[in-house]
Write an enzyme that holds these catalytic residues in place. Structure first.
Site, PDB file in Angstrom:
ATOM      1  N   ASP A 162      -5.189  18.516 -15.126  1.00 25.03           N
ATOM      2  CA  ASP A 162      -5.502  17.181 -15.657  1.00 25.03           C
ATOM      3  C   ASP A 162      -4.983  17.132 -17.094  1.00 25.03           C
ATOM      4  O   ASP A 162      -5.482  17.829 -17.974  1.00 25.03           O
ATOM      5  CB  ASP A 162      -7.018  16.952 -15.586  1.00 25.03           C
ATOM      6  CG  ASP A 162      -7.432  15.535 -15.997  1.00 25.03           C
ATOM      7  OD1 ASP A 162      -6.736  14.931 -16.842  1.00 25.03           O
ATOM      8  OD2 ASP A 162      -8.466  15.048 -15.505  1.00 25.03           O
ATOM      9  N   ARG A 180       0.845  -1.206   0.000  1.00 28.79           N
ATOM     10  CA  ARG A 180       0.000   0.000   0.000  1.00 28.79           C
ATOM     11  C   ARG A 180       0.881   1.257   0.000  1.00 28.79           C
ATOM     12  O   ARG A 180       0.520   2.285  -0.552  1.00 28.79           O
ATOM     13  CB  ARG A 180      -0.958   0.002   1.205  1.00 28.79           C
ATOM     14  CG  ARG A 180      -1.686   1.322   1.392  1.00 28.79           C
ATOM     15  CD  ARG A 180      -3.042   1.212   2.104  1.00 28.79           C
ATOM     16  NE  ARG A 180      -3.096   0.291   3.210  1.00 28.79           N
ATOM     17  CZ  ARG A 180      -2.615   0.525   4.441  1.00 28.79           C
ATOM     18  NH1 ARG A 180      -2.023   1.682   4.727  1.00 28.79           N
ATOM     19  NH2 ARG A 180      -2.721  -0.385   5.384  1.00 28.79           N
ATOM     20  N   TYR A 186     -13.760  17.072 -16.137  1.00 35.17           N
ATOM     21  CA  TYR A 186     -14.307  15.712 -16.254  1.00 35.17           C
ATOM     22  C   TYR A 186     -15.503  15.558 -15.302  1.00 35.17           C
ATOM     23  O   TYR A 186     -15.486  16.093 -14.194  1.00 35.17           O
ATOM     24  CB  TYR A 186     -13.195  14.714 -15.904  1.00 35.17           C
ATOM     25  CG  TYR A 186     -13.635  13.285 -15.916  1.00 35.17           C
ATOM     26  CD1 TYR A 186     -13.867  12.623 -17.116  1.00 35.17           C
ATOM     27  CD2 TYR A 186     -13.828  12.588 -14.727  1.00 35.17           C
ATOM     28  CE1 TYR A 186     -14.283  11.309 -17.132  1.00 35.17           C
ATOM     29  CE2 TYR A 186     -14.235  11.269 -14.733  1.00 35.17           C
ATOM     30  CZ  TYR A 186     -14.467  10.631 -15.943  1.00 35.17           C
ATOM     31  OH  TYR A 186     -14.877   9.328 -15.957  1.00 35.17           O
ATOM     32  N   LYS A 213      -6.673   5.876 -19.911  1.00 36.29           N
ATOM     33  CA  LYS A 213      -6.928   6.333 -21.279  1.00 36.29           C
ATOM     34  C   LYS A 213      -5.659   6.161 -22.138  1.00 36.29           C
ATOM     35  O   LYS A 213      -5.215   5.050 -22.330  1.00 36.29           O
ATOM     36  CB  LYS A 213      -7.428   7.776 -21.243  1.00 36.29           C
ATOM     37  CG  LYS A 213      -8.546   8.026 -20.214  1.00 36.29           C
ATOM     38  CD  LYS A 213      -9.875   7.403 -20.600  1.00 36.29           C
ATOM     39  CE  LYS A 213     -10.912   7.469 -19.488  1.00 36.29           C
ATOM     40  NZ  LYS A 213     -11.124   8.768 -18.879  1.00 36.29           N
TER      41      LYS A 213
END
Ligand SMILES: *Cc1c(COP(=O)(O)O)cnc(C)c1O
Length: 396
Positions: free
Chosen positions: A187, A62, A115, A212
């Protein structure tokens, strides 16, 4: 290859080599997928030294993982930043970055065209923690500067935007935000480091949906944050506690994809440009949105801050929603899917994909026509894609 020679190399070379110089365990030519939840030590002294940051190593996946570390090194090199952190999804990267940096009473200035998920964070989740987000008209740079002049903790940008491909002047707004001591987050999902370098324009933190273009094959969800060392450290610490880390399997899928990022983006850019130019003079098309077209309102800014205009365009066929249903269902070389940036072309209406949660009136207010088709040009031969669009459009 040492880190100094890689930082001076071209982006296409970095996409292949950054983080991948080894040596890797067993002399492997690529970093293996280290599927270990935890890391075991033979003596307490070494374990303690790694756990307290005295020496390099891994304790628990983690917090850090060797496969993920290679990916973090690759994106930081491509972005020209000091550090990076990987997340389970793009939204995990974005939400963790905002929650790591913001406190009650803080203010965010952003644009209306972020977004969909990011927009919900600004409108719904952050206000619950008394964090106010002022969302400005994306094209009105003067208004954004006025809001920045009132003072804020974070300026959050996204460019080009989804689905109408608006272009935001990164350098101009970053200068205005820094003058008031704000942190700038951008972004860079649509552009990728191949087409746009936000850090070179002063941006402090860059966020990605690696799902993406970076991964590029529609087979993995992932998010990345890269930027200034002390800020990434805070975001990474939040990830250690909130827990939305990227699994080694997924990190490997993104790493594999990114080796061909330069090649793929060159083809995405060329295909989208040719299709946008073809549709711009097509008798069955009433509008085309692509920053590579000279008539696009953001073309001049895009030319200054981008090296390529990207793989995504939008267009409105003549007619109503019934006509776009005909066009979409006739396409042979386009998956109808809520995705973009893959090697296969995808297409869909924002009313069903990115902006499905909005009402028709809200989409109209956001400047998104109901008959818009978002088209993410894949890496197929562009002659096939253009012929496919023509045979679909001829039916209306
Ligand atoms: C898809 C997308 C996101 C969200 O990423 P996920 O990996 O789906 O969580 C964020 N920003 C942009 C621009 C996107 O296209």
């Amino acid at each position: 290859m040492d880190s100094k020679s890689i930082s001076g190399a071209a982006a296409d070379t970095q996409a292949v080599w950054a983080g991948e110089a080894g040596p890797f365990p067993y002399g492997a030519a690529v970093m293996p997928i280290v599927n270990a939840a935890t890391f075991a030590y033979e003596d307490l002294t070494t374990w303690q030294s790694v756990a307290t940051g005295g020496s390099d190593g891994h304790i628990y996946s983690r917090n850090s993982n060797p496969t993920l570390a290679v990916l973090e090194s690759k994106i930081a090199t491509l972005d020209g930043t000091e550090a990076a952190a990987g997340f389970s999804t793009g939204m995990a990267a974005i939400s963790s970055t905002l929650f790591a940096l913001l406190s009650p009473g803080d203010r965010v200035v952003s644009i209306k065209d972020t977004y969909g998920g990011t927009n919900v964070l600004f409108e719904h989740f952050l206000p619950r923690f008394s964090i106010e987000a002022t969302l400005c008209d994306t094209s009105d740079h003067g208004r954004i500067e006025d809001e920045l002049a009132k003072g804020c903790k974070v300026l959050y940008l996204e460019t080009p935007t989804n689905p109408t491909l608006k272009v935001v002047d990164i350098e101009r707004l970053t200068r205005a935000a820094h003058a008031r001591g704000a942190i700038v987050i951008a972004d860079n999902t649509f552009a990728t480091p191949i087409n746009q370098s936000p850090a070179a324009m002063g941006v402090d933190l860059i966020v990605y949906s690696a799902t993406k273009f970076l991964a590029g094959h529609a087979d993995v969800l992932a998010g990345l944050v890269s930027g200034r060392g002390e800020l990434v450290k805070k975001v990474h610490h939040f990830r250690e506690i909130a827990g939305a880390t990227l699994h080694a399997d997924a990190a490997y899928a993104v790493l594999r994809g990114m080796k061909t990022l330069g090649l793929r983006m060159a083809r995405h850019n060329a295909n989208a440009q040719a299709i946008a130019e073809h549709l711009a003079v097509h008798p069955k098309v009433t509008g085309v949105y692509y920053p590579g077209l000279a008539a696009h309102p953001g073309h001049q800014i895009a030319k200054r801050q981008m090296r390529g205009f990207g793989g995504v365009l939008s267009f409105t066929p003549r007619g109503s929603f019934a006509e776009i249903k005909i066009v979409l269902e006739r396409l042979k070389f386009a998956q109808l899917a809520a995705h973009l940036g893959g090697v296969a072309t995808t297409a869909g209406p924002p009313a069903v994909t990115s902006h499905v949660e909005l009402t028709a009136e809200e989409r109209a207010r956001a400047g998104i026509p109901e008959t818009l088709i978002r088209y993410s040009a894949g890496i197929e031969d562009v002659r096939d894609l253009i012929a496919d669009l023509d045979q679909a459009l001829v039916a209306i």
